[in-house]
Every structure is written in structure tokens, then in C-alpha cells.
Design an enzyme around this catalytic site. Structure first.
Site, PDB file in Angstrom:
ATOM      1  CG  ASP A  94      -1.939   0.988   1.191  1.00 33.00           C
ATOM      2  OD1 ASP A  94      -2.269   1.672   0.078  1.00 33.00           O
ATOM      3  OD2 ASP A  94      -2.551   1.551   2.292  1.00 33.00           O
ATOM      4  CG  HIS A  95      -0.063   4.874  -0.018  1.00 28.35           C
ATOM      5  ND1 HIS A  95      -0.627   5.741  -0.990  1.00 28.35           N
ATOM      6  CD2 HIS A  95      -1.541   4.560   0.719  1.00 28.35           C
ATOM      7  CE1 HIS A  95      -1.927   6.223  -0.697  1.00 28.35           C
ATOM      8  NE2 HIS A  95      -2.266   5.360   0.071  1.00 28.35           N
ATOM      9  N   GLY A 191      -6.799   8.268   7.633  1.00 29.77           N
ATOM     10  CA  GLY A 191      -7.107   8.610   9.050  1.00 29.77           C
ATOM     11  C   GLY A 191      -8.282   8.700   9.692  1.00 29.77           C
ATOM     12  CG  HIS A 234      -6.092   4.353  -1.373  1.00 29.40           C
ATOM     13  ND1 HIS A 234      -4.869   4.038  -1.130  1.00 29.40           N
ATOM     14  CD2 HIS A 234      -5.936   4.034  -2.869  1.00 29.40           C
ATOM     15  CE1 HIS A 234      -4.168   3.154  -1.861  1.00 29.40           C
ATOM     16  NE2 HIS A 234      -5.046   3.140  -3.092  1.00 29.40           N
ATOM     17  CG  ASN A 277      -7.300   0.481  -0.214  1.00 28.39           C
ATOM     18  OD1 ASN A 277      -7.511  -0.129  -0.935  1.00 28.39           O
ATOM     19  ND2 ASN A 277      -5.952   1.134  -0.265  1.00 28.39           N
ATOM     20  CB  ILE A 278     -11.183  -0.691   5.606  1.00 26.04           C
ATOM     21  CG1 ILE A 278     -12.384  -0.465   4.606  1.00 26.04           C
ATOM     22  CG2 ILE A 278     -11.555  -0.652   6.945  1.00 26.04           C
ATOM     23  CD1 ILE A 278     -13.659  -1.118   4.569  1.00 26.04           C
TER      24      ILE A 278
END
Length: 336
Positions: A94-95, A191, A234, A277-278
């Protein structure tokens, strides 16, 4: 070089095709420790859902890349023990922010990687993404790129302002890079504080913040440009207020934390958005359970006595997301 197939993992290509055709989204759950991984596999195995195990650059450093490889392999075997003879589990970076990070993950057995060049000028994003794709596709590893910027904070990803994806750029980006999926920005953010109070309205009955709606007009425009192409969201945690309440009642300080309404995510999951995405919701569940244990039993020092309840609450969370938000339950290609 570790072949992800030797670990029992799969890439995301077939997952996404079925999800788009079936009107659901694949759960992409981040994990940082054993309890999160156990909860993810238990929930998705019992509900016969495919799943993407997501690891950020920071989580990879925290867990150790070698241990992580065996955790992923262990997750596949654990799913089989739970009755999934043919689990569909992808291990996804991820990222990823550099070619070197993506290459290292591919070499260590990841079946999918994200290269996030969204903070770069457009041409540099294209060049970096294309470089990762060319390396990854040699090993049948799928690649996610990103256009647009999400606000918020998640591990090393920090952005003060969001910038919606520009639909007029998506065809050129996908064509030039060869990516397998595209993360877009339509109003989600990273966040537990996805919106400021000024961006929201406040429910007069509950006093809770009500976030602005997602930009479905932009999503529709992107889908029109890229019909049938896998789209990713995301920053899609909903920040369940019951967890926030438990945290705040037991010594925490999360005032006005607010997330993405689940009904909007369900709407997105019925479209070409095939991966959602969670991450933050799981962190909130873990923290809520741990704080509650310590508040009720301040002398407790056995990690199993507070990590166990945290694992159970996260399992409930993941089951809810799979069934009621993403709609991926009983969607495995082969259901025994």
C-alpha cells in the site's frame, strides 16, 4: 527472488474482473500485527470472501520483510484450516513511494504493489508508474497507480489538501503506464479525521458531524472514460462512532472523528470500484477493546487478555464490512 505463487497467494487481476461484473468490491484490509491478520483471515474465510492483505511501507518495516512473507504464507494455510480449500488472498504493498520499495516487495513475494506517484508532476508520475509496471509484469505481479491526492495522514502518507482526480487524464495515464488498477480521489481521505468540522454539517439530534458526500459525478466521468477498468478507493474507513465512544470514555481523546458513510461506500462498490481500502476502522476497534480492558482491569498485564478481545472486535468489524458494505461474501471463485 520469491515467487508469490509458491506462498499460495494470487494477484488481483481475476478478483477485480469478477468484482466489477458482480457489483461488489474486494476488501483491502491493512494489517500491522498477528491479531489483525488472524481477524482478517477468520472473517473472510468464514464468509468465503476473497481478500487483499495490505501492508504499508511503515508496516513492512515494523513487521520485518522476512517474517511478513511467512505470515502471508501462514495466512493462506490458516484459511484452509478454517474450511477454505481454495482461498484467494493477495499480498499488496500500500502506497509504495519508490521503484526500489516496489521492487523489493515483488522480490520478497508480494503479489500486488501500489506505486503512488500522485504527489509528483503528471509526467513524472507516469514515468515512475510505468517503470514499476514493466518490472512487476515480468513476474505476473499486478500494479495499482494513483491519480489525484487524498488529504489526511496514514503512516508516511501525509497531505494537507485533497485534489480530485481529473477524468480527462485517466485514459492517457492508464494507456502510457499499463497499470492494472487505478486509485482515484473523489472525497475520501486518510486517517480517523477525514474532514474538519468546517467541511461538515452537524446533526442537531445527535450532535455528530455529517461529512460531505463523495463526488460520484467524478467517478461516473472516470467510468465513462475507462469502461470496465478496475477503480480503487483509498481512505475509506467509516470511523464507527461506537468505537470512538468507547475510546473517549476510557481515557482517549478523539473529538469529532468522522469517516465515510457506509451507504456511500456500498454505492461505490456496486460500480467499477472493485477495491476499497480500510485501515483506520481496524485501528479504532483494536484501541477501543484494549482501552476498555485496561479501564476495567487496570492490573492486567497479560497481552493475550487485551489483544484477544481486540482481535474479536476486529473480526466483528471485518465481517460487517464484507457482508454489509463491500458485498464480497460468498464470492470466491471456487466455493467448496
Amino acid at each position: 527472488m520469491v515467487d508469490y505463487k509458491s506462498l499460495g497467494l494470487v494477484n488481483t487481476r481475476e478478483m477485480f474482473k469478477r468484482a466489477i461484473n458482480g457489483g461488489y468490491a474486494i476488501p483491502a484490509f491493512n494489517f500491522n500485527n498477528m491479531e489483525q491478520l488472524q481477524a482478517i483471515i477468520k472473517a473472510t474465510s468464514e464468509l468465503k470472501s476473497p481478500v487483499i492483505l495490505q501492508v504499508s511501507k511503515g508496516a513492512r518495516a515494523y513487521a520485518n520483510e522476512t517474517l511478513l512473507r511467512y505470515m502471508a504464507q501462514g495466512a493462506v494455510e490458516y484459511a484452509k484450516e478454517l474450511g477454505n480449500k481454495h482461498p484467494e488472498i493477495a499480498l499488496h504493498l500500500d502506497h509504495g513511494d519508490t521503484f526500489e520499495t516496489c521492487k523489493s516487495c515483488i522480490d520478497y513475494g508480494f503479489s500486488s504493489v501500489m506505486i503512488d506517484g500522485s504527489h509528483l508532476p503528471y509526467d513524472e508520475n507516469v514515468a515512475l508508474t510505468k517503470k514499476v509496471v514493466e518490472y512487476a509484469h515480468q513476474f505476473d505481479v499486478t500494479v495499482e497507480g494513483e491519480l489525484g491526492v487524498l488529504a489526511g495522514v496514514e503512516d508516511d502518507v501525509v497531505a494537507a489538501e485533497s485534489h480530485y482526480t481529473r477524468p480527462e487524464e485517466v485514459i492517457d495515464f492508464v494507456t502510457k503506464t499499463g497499470v492494472d488498477s487505478l486509485a482515484i480521489s473523489i472525497g475520501t481521505s486518510h486517517g480517523a479525521y477525514k474532514f474538519t468540522p468546517e467541511q461538515c454539517t452537524r446533526d442537531p439530534k445527535t450532535g455528530l458531524l455529517v461529512p460531505p458526500p463523495l463526488a460520484f459525478d467524478i467517478l461516473d466521468a472516470i467510468m465513462e472514460k475507462l469502461p470496465g477498468f478496475p477503480i480503487v478507493l483509498h481512505g475509506s474507513s467509516s470511523v464507527p462512532q461506537e468505537y470512538v465512544k468507547i475510546i473517549n470514555e476510557n481515557g482517549g481523546k478523539l473529538p469529532d472523528a468522522v469517516g465515510i458513510p457506509e451507504e456511500q461506500l456500498r454505492k461505490a462498490a456496486k460500480s467499477a470500484v472493485c477495491k476499497i481500502n480500510i485501515d483506520s476502522d481496524s485501528r479504532l476497534a483494536f484501541t477501543a477493546a484494549v482501552r476498555k480492558v485496561f479501564a476495567e482491569n487496570p492490573g492486567e498485564f497479560d497481552p493475550r487478555k487485551y489483544c484477544g478481545p481486540a482481535r474479536d472486535l476486529m473480526t466483528e468489524l471485518y465481517e460487517h464490512k464484507v457482508k454489509n458494505v463491500l458485498g464480497s461474501d460468498f464470492k470466491l471463485a471456487q466455493i467448496d
